[in-house]
Design an enzyme around this catalytic site. Structure first.
Site, PDB file in Angstrom:
ATOM      1  N   ASP A 107      13.026  -8.165   6.060  1.00  0.00           N
ATOM      2  CA  ASP A 107      12.568  -8.420   7.418  1.00  0.00           C
ATOM      3  C   ASP A 107      13.654  -8.048   8.411  1.00  0.00           C
ATOM      4  O   ASP A 107      14.837  -8.347   8.193  1.00  0.00           O
ATOM      5  CB  ASP A 107      12.205  -9.898   7.591  1.00  0.00           C
ATOM      6  CG  ASP A 107      10.923 -10.261   6.861  1.00  0.00           C
ATOM      7  OD1 ASP A 107      10.046  -9.387   6.756  1.00  0.00           O
ATOM      8  OD2 ASP A 107      10.815 -11.397   6.397  1.00  0.00           O
ATOM      9  N   ARG A 129       6.903  -3.317  -4.308  1.00  0.00           N
ATOM     10  CA  ARG A 129       6.224  -4.459  -3.715  1.00  0.00           C
ATOM     11  C   ARG A 129       4.754  -4.161  -3.502  1.00  0.00           C
ATOM     12  O   ARG A 129       4.388  -3.140  -2.937  1.00  0.00           O
ATOM     13  CB  ARG A 129       6.847  -4.836  -2.376  1.00  0.00           C
ATOM     14  CG  ARG A 129       6.029  -5.909  -1.701  1.00  0.00           C
ATOM     15  CD  ARG A 129       6.770  -6.668  -0.657  1.00  0.00           C
ATOM     16  NE  ARG A 129       5.854  -7.587  -0.005  1.00  0.00           N
ATOM     17  CZ  ARG A 129       6.120  -8.206   1.112  1.00  0.00           C
ATOM     18  NH1 ARG A 129       7.281  -8.009   1.698  1.00  0.00           N
ATOM     19  NH2 ARG A 129       5.258  -9.035   1.635  1.00  0.00           N
ATOM     20  N   ASP A 133      11.402  -8.556  -0.240  1.00  0.00           N
ATOM     21  CA  ASP A 133      10.918  -8.666   1.136  1.00  0.00           C
ATOM     22  C   ASP A 133      12.103  -8.375   2.042  1.00  0.00           C
ATOM     23  O   ASP A 133      13.170  -8.958   1.872  1.00  0.00           O
ATOM     24  CB  ASP A 133      10.388 -10.086   1.389  1.00  0.00           C
ATOM     25  CG  ASP A 133       9.909 -10.275   2.821  1.00  0.00           C
ATOM     26  OD1 ASP A 133       9.183  -9.405   3.322  1.00  0.00           O
ATOM     27  OD2 ASP A 133      10.260 -11.300   3.429  1.00  0.00           O
ATOM     28  N   ARG A 140       6.912 -11.566  -4.382  1.00  0.00           N
ATOM     29  CA  ARG A 140       7.360 -10.247  -3.995  1.00  0.00           C
ATOM     30  C   ARG A 140       8.659  -9.868  -4.675  1.00  0.00           C
ATOM     31  O   ARG A 140       9.584 -10.663  -4.761  1.00  0.00           O
ATOM     32  CB  ARG A 140       7.454 -10.110  -2.469  1.00  0.00           C
ATOM     33  CG  ARG A 140       8.421 -10.981  -1.746  1.00  0.00           C
ATOM     34  CD  ARG A 140       7.886 -12.189  -0.985  1.00  0.00           C
ATOM     35  NE  ARG A 140       6.633 -12.148  -0.304  1.00  0.00           N
ATOM     36  CZ  ARG A 140       6.492 -12.057   1.024  1.00  0.00           C
ATOM     37  NH1 ARG A 140       7.519 -11.963   1.808  1.00  0.00           N
ATOM     38  NH2 ARG A 140       5.310 -12.076   1.563  1.00  0.00           N
TER      39      ARG A 140
HETATM   40  P1  ADP Z   1       6.788 -11.717   6.501  1.00  0.00           P
HETATM   41  O1  ADP Z   1       7.143 -11.407   7.908  1.00  0.00           O
HETATM   42  O2  ADP Z   1       6.319 -13.113   6.350  1.00  0.00           O
HETATM   43  O3  ADP Z   1       7.857 -11.308   5.544  1.00  0.00           O
HETATM   44  P2  ADP Z   1       5.278  -9.512   5.415  1.00  0.00           P
HETATM   45  O4  ADP Z   1       6.592  -8.972   4.963  1.00  0.00           O
HETATM   46  O5  ADP Z   1       4.218  -9.694   4.408  1.00  0.00           O
HETATM   47  O6  ADP Z   1       5.486 -10.881   6.177  1.00  0.00           O
HETATM   48  O7  ADP Z   1       4.675  -8.576   6.508  1.00  0.00           O
HETATM   49  C1  ADP Z   1       5.370  -8.201   7.611  1.00  0.00           C
HETATM   50  C2  ADP Z   1       4.605  -7.113   8.353  1.00  0.00           C
HETATM   51  O8  ADP Z   1       4.821  -7.346   9.718  1.00  0.00           O
HETATM   52  C3  ADP Z   1       5.140  -5.722   8.016  1.00  0.00           C
HETATM   53  O9  ADP Z   1       4.127  -4.970   7.412  1.00  0.00           O
HETATM   54  C4  ADP Z   1       5.556  -5.139   9.353  1.00  0.00           C
HETATM   55  O10 ADP Z   1       4.832  -3.995   9.706  1.00  0.00           O
HETATM   56  C5  ADP Z   1       5.259  -6.190  10.375  1.00  0.00           C
HETATM   57  N1  ADP Z   1       6.446  -6.532  11.177  1.00  0.00           N
HETATM   58  C6  ADP Z   1       6.473  -6.666  12.509  1.00  0.00           C
HETATM   59  N2  ADP Z   1       7.688  -6.989  12.947  1.00  0.00           N
HETATM   60  C7  ADP Z   1       8.481  -7.082  11.842  1.00  0.00           C
HETATM   61  C8  ADP Z   1       9.848  -7.406  11.659  1.00  0.00           C
HETATM   62  N3  ADP Z   1      10.656  -7.686  12.696  1.00  0.00           N
HETATM   63  N4  ADP Z   1      10.331  -7.409  10.387  1.00  0.00           N
HETATM   64  C9  ADP Z   1       9.511  -7.145   9.342  1.00  0.00           C
HETATM   65  N5  ADP Z   1       8.208  -6.833   9.450  1.00  0.00           N
HETATM   66  C10 ADP Z   1       7.687  -6.811  10.698  1.00  0.00           C
HETATM   67 MG    MG Z   2       8.471  -9.109   5.391  1.00  0.00          MG
END
Ligand code: ADP
Ligand code: MG
Length: 175
Positions: free
Chosen positions: A101, A87, A99, A96
């Site tokens: 989360d 990524r 991803d 991407r």
């Molecule tokens: P999105 O949340 O829209 O998927 P990105 O994946 O581009 O956005 O970026 C998320 C960024 O936010 C990561 O680099 C990470 O460090 C931070 N972050 C903070 N909390 C979380 C979470 N709960 N899950 C994932 N990323 C997180």
């Molecule tokens: Mg993310």
């Protein structure tokens, strides 16, 4: 409280819109399985991009895991899977390979540098709530106190991007 001593229950959102999307989600789950026990995997959902619209559609899914890791270490491990799968972060909300989360951690609210749980955009994202409500309808968002079912039902009442269940072979994958 955790069920098995020493492990925590976490919920992860997965998405891909580059290359072989289903293969990317499968590979990501295999890699997650190396540091957490994957105990639930949702169906696949075909979803329209949000935010940056000039890109391919996404496949999304959600998974429930148990892990001995602490939240920060678990998120770091997720981000390393993203990186190891190639990524590249350039366009915000852009294309991407994968991803990952961290959506929810036990019933906890965490606000630490680089780590916010529940994921701040959880209540407004159909591509997250669709798959998550399927595998955890009664799970509660500790912020609002609402169940995933209730949040998804509320979101369905307002117009928004399409999210449809996507039938595919070899899903859920054997990990
Ligand atoms: P999105 O949340 O829209 O998927 P990105 O994946 O581009 O956005 O970026 C998320 C960024 O936010 C990561 O680099 C990470 O460090 C931070 N972050 C903070 N909390 C979380 C979470 N709960 N899950 C994932 N990323 C997180
Ligand atoms: Mg993310």
């Amino acid at each position: 409280m955790t069920e098995a001593s020493g492990t925590a229950q976490a919920w992860v959102g997965l998405g891909s819109n580059v290359g072989d999307k289903k293969a990317n989600l499968t590979e990501a789950l295999r890699r997650v399985q190396s540091f957490a026990e994957v105990i639930a995997i949702s169906s696949l959902y075909k979803t329209d991009p949000v935010g940056y619209l000039d890109q391919d559609w996404f496949l999304n899914a959600a998974a429930g895991v148990r892990t001995v890791l602490e939240p920060q270490a678990f998120l770091q491990a997720l981000l390393e899977v993203e990186q190891s799968m190639g990524r590249v972060r350039n366009i915000r909300n852009g294309p991407r390979t994968i991803d990952l989360d961290l959506l929810l951690w036990e019933g906890r609210v965490l606000d630490e540098p680089g780590l916010t749980v529940p994921h701040p955009r959880l209540p407004e994202r159909r591509f997250v709530l669709g798959p998550l409500r399927e595998i955890a309808p009664e799970l509660r968002d500790p912020g609002s106190g609402e169940t995933m079912d209730a949040l998804a039902t509320a979101l369905a009442l307002v117009p928004g991007p399409a999210v449809e269940r996507w039938t595919a072979e070899n899903w859920p994958p054997a990990l």
